[in-house]
Design an enzyme around this catalytic site. Structure first.
Site, PDB file in Angstrom:
ATOM      1  N   VAL A 131       0.864  -1.194   0.000  1.00 48.14           N
ATOM      2  CA  VAL A 131       0.000   0.000   0.000  1.00 48.14           C
ATOM      3  C   VAL A 131       0.894   1.235   0.000  1.00 48.14           C
ATOM      4  O   VAL A 131       1.716   1.421   0.903  1.00 48.14           O
ATOM      5  CB  VAL A 131      -0.914   0.055   1.253  1.00 48.14           C
ATOM      6  CG1 VAL A 131      -1.884   1.233   1.140  1.00 48.14           C
ATOM      7  CG2 VAL A 131      -1.665  -1.242   1.452  1.00 48.14           C
ATOM      8  N   LYS A 202      -5.767  -2.005  -2.053  1.00 47.21           N
ATOM      9  CA  LYS A 202      -5.018  -1.270  -1.029  1.00 47.21           C
ATOM     10  C   LYS A 202      -5.940  -0.817   0.094  1.00 47.21           C
ATOM     11  O   LYS A 202      -5.587  -0.901   1.284  1.00 47.21           O
ATOM     12  CB  LYS A 202      -4.313  -0.076  -1.676  1.00 47.21           C
ATOM     13  CG  LYS A 202      -3.249  -0.497  -2.690  1.00 47.21           C
ATOM     14  CD  LYS A 202      -2.834   0.669  -3.560  1.00 47.21           C
ATOM     15  CE  LYS A 202      -1.776   0.274  -4.575  1.00 47.21           C
ATOM     16  NZ  LYS A 202      -1.558   1.317  -5.591  1.00 47.21           N
ATOM     17  N   GLY A 299       6.745   2.959  -8.181  1.00 46.10           N
ATOM     18  CA  GLY A 299       8.117   3.061  -8.686  1.00 46.10           C
ATOM     19  C   GLY A 299       9.011   2.051  -7.995  1.00 46.10           C
ATOM     20  O   GLY A 299       8.790   1.699  -6.825  1.00 46.10           O
TER      21      GLY A 299
HETATM   22  N1  LIG Z   1       5.836  -1.346 -10.024  1.00 49.00           N
HETATM   23  C1  LIG Z   1       5.472  -0.650  -8.964  1.00 49.00           C
HETATM   24  O1  LIG Z   1       5.654   0.579  -8.902  1.00 49.00           O
HETATM   25  C2  LIG Z   1       4.850  -1.337  -7.778  1.00 49.00           C
HETATM   26  C3  LIG Z   1       4.575  -0.600  -6.616  1.00 49.00           C
HETATM   27  C4  LIG Z   1       4.041  -1.250  -5.488  1.00 49.00           C
HETATM   28  C5  LIG Z   1       3.746  -2.598  -5.576  1.00 49.00           C
HETATM   29  N2  LIG Z   1       3.993  -3.287  -6.735  1.00 49.00           N
HETATM   30  C6  LIG Z   1       3.686  -4.717  -6.750  1.00 49.00           C
HETATM   31  O2  LIG Z   1       4.907  -5.432  -6.834  1.00 49.00           O
HETATM   32  C7  LIG Z   1       4.714  -6.654  -7.543  1.00 49.00           C
HETATM   33  C8  LIG Z   1       5.699  -6.694  -8.710  1.00 49.00           C
HETATM   34  O3  LIG Z   1       5.467  -5.593  -9.574  1.00 49.00           O
HETATM   35  P1  LIG Z   1       6.484  -5.223 -10.769  1.00 49.00           P
HETATM   36  O4  LIG Z   1       6.029  -3.894 -11.271  1.00 49.00           O
HETATM   37  O5  LIG Z   1       7.870  -5.422 -10.354  1.00 49.00           O
HETATM   38  O6  LIG Z   1       6.066  -6.359 -11.839  1.00 49.00           O
HETATM   39  P2  LIG Z   1       6.882  -6.801 -13.145  1.00 49.00           P
HETATM   40  O7  LIG Z   1       7.828  -5.724 -13.551  1.00 49.00           O
HETATM   41  O8  LIG Z   1       5.872  -7.305 -14.109  1.00 49.00           O
HETATM   42  O9  LIG Z   1       7.772  -8.037 -12.622  1.00 49.00           O
HETATM   43  C9  LIG Z   1       7.238  -9.302 -12.345  1.00 49.00           C
HETATM   44  C10 LIG Z   1       8.386 -10.294 -12.209  1.00 49.00           C
HETATM   45  O10 LIG Z   1       7.854 -11.569 -11.856  1.00 49.00           O
HETATM   46  C11 LIG Z   1       8.470 -12.557 -12.694  1.00 49.00           C
HETATM   47  N3  LIG Z   1       7.554 -13.689 -12.833  1.00 49.00           N
HETATM   48  C12 LIG Z   1       6.328 -13.716 -13.412  1.00 49.00           C
HETATM   49  N4  LIG Z   1       5.796 -14.947 -13.306  1.00 49.00           N
HETATM   50  C13 LIG Z   1       6.716 -15.701 -12.643  1.00 49.00           C
HETATM   51  C14 LIG Z   1       6.768 -17.069 -12.230  1.00 49.00           C
HETATM   52  N5  LIG Z   1       5.748 -17.889 -12.476  1.00 49.00           N
HETATM   53  N6  LIG Z   1       7.868 -17.512 -11.571  1.00 49.00           N
HETATM   54  C15 LIG Z   1       8.908 -16.663 -11.304  1.00 49.00           C
HETATM   55  N7  LIG Z   1       8.908 -15.361 -11.669  1.00 49.00           N
HETATM   56  C16 LIG Z   1       7.833 -14.897 -12.335  1.00 49.00           C
HETATM   57  C17 LIG Z   1       8.754 -11.865 -13.998  1.00 49.00           C
HETATM   58  O11 LIG Z   1       9.761 -12.584 -14.682  1.00 49.00           O
HETATM   59  P3  LIG Z   1      10.382 -12.066 -16.083  1.00 49.00           P
HETATM   60  O12 LIG Z   1      11.164 -10.817 -15.729  1.00 49.00           O
HETATM   61  O13 LIG Z   1      11.266 -13.171 -16.518  1.00 49.00           O
HETATM   62  O14 LIG Z   1       9.214 -11.779 -16.972  1.00 49.00           O
HETATM   63  C18 LIG Z   1       9.196 -10.490 -13.496  1.00 49.00           C
HETATM   64  O15 LIG Z   1      10.571 -10.507 -13.191  1.00 49.00           O
HETATM   65  C19 LIG Z   1       3.240  -6.666  -7.948  1.00 49.00           C
HETATM   66  O16 LIG Z   1       2.505  -7.342  -6.971  1.00 49.00           O
HETATM   67  C20 LIG Z   1       2.871  -5.180  -7.935  1.00 49.00           C
HETATM   68  O17 LIG Z   1       1.484  -4.974  -7.694  1.00 49.00           O
HETATM   69  C21 LIG Z   1       4.536  -2.693  -7.822  1.00 49.00           C
END
Ligand SMILES: NC(=O)c1ccc[n+]([C@@H]2O[C@H](COP(=O)([O-])OP(=O)(O)OC[C@H]3O[C@@H](n4cnc5c(N)ncnc54)[C@H](OP(=O)(O)O)[C@@H]3O)[C@@H](O)[C@H]2O)c1
Length: 319
Positions: A131, A202, A299
């Site tokens: 969150v 959230k 971010g």
């Molecule tokens: N981005 C933000 O600003 C932010 C902020 C707060 C919270 N979040 C939360 O943080 C989490 C991650 O977000 P993100 O933005 O980092 O997502 P992302 O960039 O899409 O990264 C997801 C990662 O998970 C990997 N993955 C997907 N399926 C998998 C599996 N079955 N086994 C192993 N690895 C797997 C992907 O591998 P590949 O790289 O090989 O595709 C990638 O490295 C989410 O829950 C999101 O809601 C994100």
């Protein structure tokens, strides 16, 4: 010297890479704050061949390489979604690991099962990053345990704040959404943002913390931001207000009502002035009055800050 705390990353995307980079670029600060070194054992990914800016951490396509590693004490799950993340959380607890996550959807939907699994395993489940990323509202909600909550209200989704600010500048909704996607704010499928699922997850987590029991995200009434027009923005302005996509929980005597919807906020307020990923959260309770939190709610680095804060808390508690 106290033994290092082993960390295994599940996911090495935007957030996972930022965690790996931060662990690589400030080991001494982390050791000082944790009371022992933090050691990044590796990261599990989907595509083992992808080039990454993640400080050279070793990757595997099998999460069980980390889950079964006796030197991994904490699993950081930053894959997102419920499948396979839920099973991986359970597998981590079954193996005696602590779990830290930024996965709001999973925590909001499977609150009871995850907390029960952590309790049975006598391990920690921490999710500060789920969150408002860097803004420590999960910790704040926990610290308000003695106070009766009255209202939670705020901006919990950067994409929709960006779109609202663009509408203020007389851009059309579709153009603003396309920009948000181009800038990497919105998902390719932006439904989780503009139809309110992301802020509902959230809000569900904050309400669950403040009530001490699960408040399901399906019980958050969602009104889409789609359909807001320039005329709505103009009309709000005649009342000295701006439109923002607000998440609100009202803790009534009998029932808590939660909603995510486009609503008016005063021009010049923190909410009215927000234009992008900064989140604003107001929590009103009987003993503590109104607390206001604001800061980067998305971010990689901002989210990594919260994740590593949780990892350090576990390191200190288990020294
Ligand atoms: N981005 C933000 O600003 C932010 C902020 C707060 C919270 N979040 C939360 O943080 C989490 C991650 O977000 P993100 O933005 O980092 O997502 P992302 O960039 O899409 O990264 C997801 C990662 O998970 C990997 N993955 C997907 N399926 C998998 C599996 N079955 N086994 C192993 N690895 C797997 C992907 O591998 P590949 O790289 O090989 O595709 C990638 O490295 C989410 O829950 C999101 O809601 C994100």
């Amino acid at each position: 010297m106290t033994a290092p705390l082993g960390v295994g990353l599940l996911g090495l995307g935007t957030v996972g890479s930022a965690v790996a980079r931060a662990m690589g670029d400030r080991p001494r600060r982390l050791e000082h704050m944790a009371g022992r070194p933090l050691r990044l054992a590796g990261a599990a990914v989907r595509d083992g061949a992808k080039a990454r800016d993640a400080g050279g951490v070793s990757v595997t396509t099998d999460p069980f390489d980390l889950l079964d590693d006796p030197e991994v004490d904490v699993i950081v799950e930053v894959i997102g979604g419920t499948d396979p993340a839920f099973d991986l959380h359970l597998a981590a607890f079954e193996r005696g690991k602590h779990v830290v996550t930024a996965n709001k959807e999973l925590v909001a939907r499977r609150w009871n099962e995850l907390h029960e699994a952590a309790r049975l395993a006598k391990r920690e489940l921490r999710f500060e990053a789920s969150v408002a990323a860097a803004v420590p509202v999960v910790a704040a909600a926990r610290m308000l345990a003695a106070s009766r909550p009255r209202v939670v209200r705020g901006l919990l989704n950067g994409t929709t704040t960006y779109i609202c600010a663009q509408l203020d500048a007389r851009r059309a909704f579709d153009e603003a959404l396309a920009d948000a996607q181009r800038l990497g704010y919105a998902e390719a499928d932006p439904s989780a943002d503009v139809d309110g699922l992301d802020p509902a997850y959230k809000l569900s987590i904050l309400v669950s913390l403040l009530e001490g029991r699960h408040f399901h995200p399906d019980d958050v009434r969602r009104t889409s931001l789609r359909g807001v027009t320039a005329a709505d923005v103009d009309e709000a302005r005649t009342r000295g207000a701006a439109l923002r996509y607000l998440a609100t929980a009202d803790f009534g005597e009998k029932a808590t009502k939660a909603r995510v919807a486009p609503e008016e906020v005063p021009l010049g307020s923190l909410e009215g002035e927000a234009t992008g990923p900064q989140n604003v959260v107001r929590i009103e309770t009987d003993l503590a009055g109104t607390l206001v939190f604001s800061g980067p709610g998305a971010g990689g680095d901002a989210t990594a800050s919260a994740i590593l804060g949780d990892v350090i808390a576990i390191a200190r508690a288990t020294r």
